[in-house]
Design an enzyme around this catalytic site. Structure first.
Site, PDB file in Angstrom:
ATOM      1  N   HIS B  56       0.839  -1.214   0.000  1.00  0.00           N
ATOM      2  CA  HIS B  56       0.000   0.000   0.000  1.00  0.00           C
ATOM      3  C   HIS B  56       0.870   1.259   0.000  1.00  0.00           C
ATOM      4  O   HIS B  56       1.216   1.797   1.051  1.00  0.00           O
ATOM      5  CB  HIS B  56      -0.911  -0.017   1.243  1.00  0.00           C
ATOM      6  CG  HIS B  56      -2.014   0.981   1.196  1.00  0.00           C
ATOM      7  ND1 HIS B  56      -3.248   0.754   1.768  1.00  0.00           N
ATOM      8  CD2 HIS B  56      -2.085   2.224   0.656  1.00  0.00           C
ATOM      9  CE1 HIS B  56      -4.027   1.801   1.575  1.00  0.00           C
ATOM     10  NE2 HIS B  56      -3.335   2.719   0.907  1.00  0.00           N
ATOM     11  N   LEU B  59       2.445   6.595  -4.892  1.00  0.00           N
ATOM     12  CA  LEU B  59       3.609   7.163  -5.582  1.00  0.00           C
ATOM     13  C   LEU B  59       3.276   8.475  -6.289  1.00  0.00           C
ATOM     14  O   LEU B  59       4.176   9.176  -6.752  1.00  0.00           O
ATOM     15  CB  LEU B  59       4.192   6.157  -6.581  1.00  0.00           C
ATOM     16  CG  LEU B  59       4.860   4.932  -5.954  1.00  0.00           C
ATOM     17  CD1 LEU B  59       5.374   3.987  -7.033  1.00  0.00           C
ATOM     18  CD2 LEU B  59       6.004   5.334  -5.018  1.00  0.00           C
ATOM     19  N   HIS B 177     -10.878  -0.026   0.974  1.00  0.00           N
ATOM     20  CA  HIS B 177     -10.740   1.094   1.917  1.00  0.00           C
ATOM     21  C   HIS B 177     -12.084   1.173   2.631  1.00  0.00           C
ATOM     22  O   HIS B 177     -13.060   1.688   2.086  1.00  0.00           O
ATOM     23  CB  HIS B 177     -10.438   2.377   1.129  1.00  0.00           C
ATOM     24  CG  HIS B 177     -10.447   3.625   1.943  1.00  0.00           C
ATOM     25  ND1 HIS B 177      -9.339   4.428   2.081  1.00  0.00           N
ATOM     26  CD2 HIS B 177     -11.426   4.226   2.668  1.00  0.00           C
ATOM     27  CE1 HIS B 177      -9.635   5.466   2.856  1.00  0.00           C
ATOM     28  NE2 HIS B 177     -10.902   5.369   3.212  1.00  0.00           N
ATOM     29  N   ASN B 276      -6.095   9.198   7.135  1.00  0.00           N
ATOM     30  CA  ASN B 276      -7.346   8.488   6.938  1.00  0.00           C
ATOM     31  C   ASN B 276      -7.051   7.004   6.694  1.00  0.00           C
ATOM     32  O   ASN B 276      -6.355   6.673   5.747  1.00  0.00           O
ATOM     33  CB  ASN B 276      -8.085   9.075   5.732  1.00  0.00           C
ATOM     34  CG  ASN B 276      -9.466   8.486   5.573  1.00  0.00           C
ATOM     35  OD1 ASN B 276      -9.980   7.835   6.481  1.00  0.00           O
ATOM     36  ND2 ASN B 276     -10.073   8.711   4.421  1.00  0.00           N
ATOM     37  N   ASP B 303       0.816   2.650   3.714  1.00  0.00           N
ATOM     38  CA  ASP B 303      -0.069   3.750   3.290  1.00  0.00           C
ATOM     39  C   ASP B 303       0.743   5.045   3.164  1.00  0.00           C
ATOM     40  O   ASP B 303       0.285   6.123   3.534  1.00  0.00           O
ATOM     41  CB  ASP B 303      -1.239   3.939   4.264  1.00  0.00           C
ATOM     42  CG  ASP B 303      -2.346   4.821   3.669  1.00  0.00           C
ATOM     43  OD1 ASP B 303      -2.269   5.162   2.467  1.00  0.00           O
ATOM     44  OD2 ASP B 303      -3.288   5.147   4.413  1.00  0.00           O
ATOM     45  N   HIS B 307       2.645  14.356   0.791  1.00  0.00           N
ATOM     46  CA  HIS B 307       1.965  15.615   0.467  1.00  0.00           C
ATOM     47  C   HIS B 307       2.982  16.741   0.546  1.00  0.00           C
ATOM     48  O   HIS B 307       3.838  16.736   1.433  1.00  0.00           O
ATOM     49  CB  HIS B 307       0.838  15.916   1.460  1.00  0.00           C
ATOM     50  CG  HIS B 307      -0.324  14.988   1.347  1.00  0.00           C
ATOM     51  ND1 HIS B 307      -1.142  14.958   0.243  1.00  0.00           N
ATOM     52  CD2 HIS B 307      -0.816  14.057   2.198  1.00  0.00           C
ATOM     53  CE1 HIS B 307      -2.080  14.040   0.422  1.00  0.00           C
ATOM     54  NE2 HIS B 307      -1.896  13.465   1.595  1.00  0.00           N
TER      55      HIS B 307
END
Lengths: 326, 428
Positions: B56, B59, B177, B276, B303, B307
């Protein structure tokens, strides 16, 4: 030392009583022919409103002007500030202009805390309402109003609200007023009961220093003050309650219910009121309803907070939380 | 020189041994191997693991190359000890066609730091309305086997049923999800004591648990396999445990941050903690650790969600959700699972390499450290302790919740099919 007012929970009992006592002094200024003190002359305060609130902004503006501060109003209304950078950019622009304090209203919970702790600016930060989190000057003006009515204007000096029983009714889930009041009233020794339909009580409320009831009628007879919260009509569409009429029947304050309150008990509302929904005109216009006094007291409280944060000798309000997690 | 001798490494945490790599494969494992013609790497009792596999990873390429690219993301992966990552489909354009998944796959091969196995979207544009061409993605050069609308839940029960049924034709798996969308409207953090106080919109545990319960029952009904992404609550653990006891073909992953951090951190209003599913409570964290230890939760998946700074340096409500994780995952697992005695290093190899490779059908990865196997290996200095410095990250983004936090363990070497991608902590 940081000097901000972000949350009512950050105030100690002594801080809060000092603010209330100072506000009594400030209230006397309003009775003078020239309603002005030179205390904050040469200080610049920005009212930074990312969310509409004419009442709160005018109240702060009046307080700032009565203390002779230079006032800049910044209204960042609308969608141009939907991106987060603008809070930081705006704050830094103001900082560059030599602002001493920022009074901030923001739709996002935590925005004033972030402004005060992120290192973006050095100015004092006063929370004028953030999301569904806090509105500490509202809680202070409410406590001030209660102390005046329930203890007395002069008799109240130095006193808290020990033993008073306060009932807060309505949309607790979305209410920064309720959160702030629960924190402050508890600090001041009052016993608080929240009354709302279960859909409008937040999950996790059990850790708050208050009682929770779903039944308004059973709480009225033992309340010294009943504070009605505004219920937004759009809550109905989100199925928080079936109809406006059902809400009014179960949680609205009308003449009959008011009659069951003790003689000395007062009715409060942070405004603006939705007459006929949470409160009937009969109650809103009665002399037990303190809505107009609350507005006047708001100016005194905000003067006191600004004075103590920016002009007083001793800091009355110290930020109690740790700025960052270790 | 194509031979590498790793001397004195504790293979899967066992007794020190020598491992000889010849070309792309492991030639020999044993004591006192000859170092003739070989480049010697003194392992000094470091732990040697099979190359880690992340089921998970985000990219961001194509579309958000300002956050991460296949190159920067795979360099981050190699730094963290990974030799294969599964790239999530929520790119721009969405990885919902053979063309997009092949592009991502090829970029991974060209850069050569880490195998990139694209995950295909379940529905066109992640919109939940129409199945994407799952078969075409499977048959493409990328050979997609894992499908997910991650970032969004496949909340329509019929759509989820169809996807589960359809992928049976080629042994695929749907990675869900689990987030009931109506219950999480306006959600900003875990719903509970802290959200009540902070006045932030709540993301209730039941929004995750109800979807997991539904999906394991759907998987049972149609006889397919379902994988649960980033499981985060104690209740979810109970549902997966029940499902497995019933024989349902379900697997589940937990992120490193859900093994370590709690929603108390949100009191700082620092958006670096906004993720999340949200950070949950101490009780949930302990339940997740137990479940990873006893195998109810099969794997650790990062995950990894990069950002740019401006998307996090703002007020909480405006901030993007997610944390980077590739470069700190093993350290967090060591801290939460090994140091606590819940897992040994063989267990870590199982949860971070063998099983994720098996779930994702990643050929050549998650293989035993023994002669004849592909030389996908990771060498870890488990005695190391140091504070996390994001300035040194290979990832293009720095949104880590661990800045300045002291964590154990450091990956010193990574080999992808015998080629070193990380040597002495430095990327090649």
């Amino acid at each position: 030392m940081q000097r901000h007012l972000i949350s009512a929970a950050d105030l100690t009992r002594d801080d809060a009583v000092l603010i209330l006592d100072t506000a009594e002094e400030m209230a006397r200024v309003a009775d003078r022919p020239i309603k002005k003190l030179p205390t904050l002359r040469g200080r610049t305060i920005v009212n930074l409103f990312f969310e509409d609130s004419t009442r709160t902004r005018i109240s702060f503006e009046a307080a700032e002007k009565r203390l002779s501060a230079d006032v800049i109003n910044f209204t960042a209304k609308g969608s141009s500030v939907s991106k987060g950078e603008s809070l930081k950019d705006t704050a830094q622009t103001l900082e560059a202009m030599g602002v001493d304090a920022v009074v901030i209203r923001h739709g996002a919970s935590g925005a004033p805390y972030r402004l005060a702790t992120s290192g973006w600016i050095d100015a004092a930060v006063i929370n004028a309402g953030d999301g569904t989190h806090q509105h500490p000057t509202q809680a202070l003006l409410d406590a001030f109003t209660m102390r005046r009515r329930l203890v007395g204007r002069d008799a109240g000096l130095g006193q808290d609200l020990s033993g008073r029983r306060i009932t807060i009714v309505g949309d607790v889930l979305h209410s920064r007023v309720a959160r702030s009041n629960v924190d402050l009233l508890h600090t001041l020794g009052a016993e608080v009961t929240l009354v709302a339909p279960p859909t409008l009580v937040p999950v996790g409320v059990e850790t708050w220093p208050c009682e929770v009831s779903y039944d308004l009628d059973s709480t009225l007879a033992k309340s010294d003050a009943v504070m009605m919260l505004r219920v937004q009509r759009e809550r109905m569409n989100a199925a928080f309650f079936p109809t406006e009429r059902e809400y009014s029947r179960r949680y609205g304050l009308d003449g009959d219910r008011m009659a069951r309150m003790p003689e000395h008990a007062i009715v409060m509302h942070p405004g603006p009121m939705v007459r006929g929904m949470e409160i009937t005109a009969e109650v809103a216009d009665s002399d037990r309803c303190t809505v107009v006094e609350q507005v006047a007291n708001g100016v005194s409280i905000r003067m006191a907070v600004l004075y103590l944060l920016l002009g007083g000798n001793e800091p009355a309000v110290a930020h109690a939380r740790t700025p960052e997690e270790k | 020189m194509s031979k590498i001798l790793i001397r004195g490494a504790k293979v899967l945490g066992g007794e020190p041994q020598d491992v000889l790599i010849d070309g792309e494969i492991i030639a020999q494992v044993g004591a006192g191997l000859s170092d003739e013609d070989a480049l010697v790497v003194e392992a000094d009792g470091k732990v040697l693991l099979p190359g880690l596999v992340d089921l998970h990873t985000h990219l961001r390429e194509p579309g958000r190359e300002d956050s991460e690219t296949v190159l920067t993301g795979t360099r981050a992966a190699a730094s963290g000890g990974y030799t294969a990552v599964f790239a999530m489909a929520n790119t721009f354009p969405v990885a919902d066609t053979a063309g997009v998944v092949e592009q991502v796959y090829r970029l991974g091969q060209e850069h050569g730091y880490c195998d990139v196995q694209p995950i295909g979207a379940v529905t066109v544009g992640l919109e939940g309305k129409k199945l994407a061409e799952l078969g075409a993605m499977h048959e493409s050069a990328a050979g997609v086997t894992v499908f997910s609308d991650d970032g969004k839940c496949v909340d329509d029960a019929v759509m989820m049923r169809r996807a589960l049924e359809y992928v049976k034709a080629f042994g695929g798996v749907v990675a869900q999800h689990a987030q009931e969308p109506r219950l999480t409207e306006g959600a900003q953090m875990n719903e509970g004591v802290v959200s009540a106080e902070l006045g932030l919109g709540g993301w209730p545990a039941v929004a995750e648990e109800s979807i997991i319960a539904r999906d394991v029952l759907l998987a049972e009904h149609v006889g397919s396999r379902v994988h649960i992404c980033h499981l985060s609550t104690a209740g979810s653990v109970e549902i997966v445990r029940w499902a497995k006891s019933r024989g349902i073909d379900v697997t589940a992953e937990v992120t490193p941050h859900h093994l370590l951090l709690t929603d108390e951190l949100v009191r700082t209003y620092n958006p670096v903690y906004k993720v999340n599913p949200p950070l949950r409570t101490e009780r949930d964290v302990l339940a997740l650790r137990e479940a990873l230890a006893d195998g109810t939760i099969d794997i650790v998946a990062t995950d990894h969600a990069p950002h740019p700074h401006e998307d996090k340096d703002c007020e909480w409500g405006a901030a993007a959700m997610g944390m980077v994780g590739l470069e700190t995952a093993l350290s967090v697992v060591q801290e939460t699972m090994v140091t606590t005695g819940l897992l040994d290093w063989a267990g870590v190899a199982d949860r971070m390499s063998f099983k994720p490779a098996k779930i994702g059908r990643a050929a050549g990865h998650g293989r035993p450290v023994s002669a004849g196997e592909p030389a996908n290996l990771t060498l870890v200095d488990t005695a190391y302790r140091g504070s996390v410095d994001p300035a040194g990250f290979a990832s293009r983004s720095r949104n880590t919740p661990y800045e300045g936090r002291e964590l154990p363990g450091r990956v010193t070497h990574t080999w992808l099919r015998g080629k070193a991608t990380l040597v002495d902590g430095k990327l090649t």
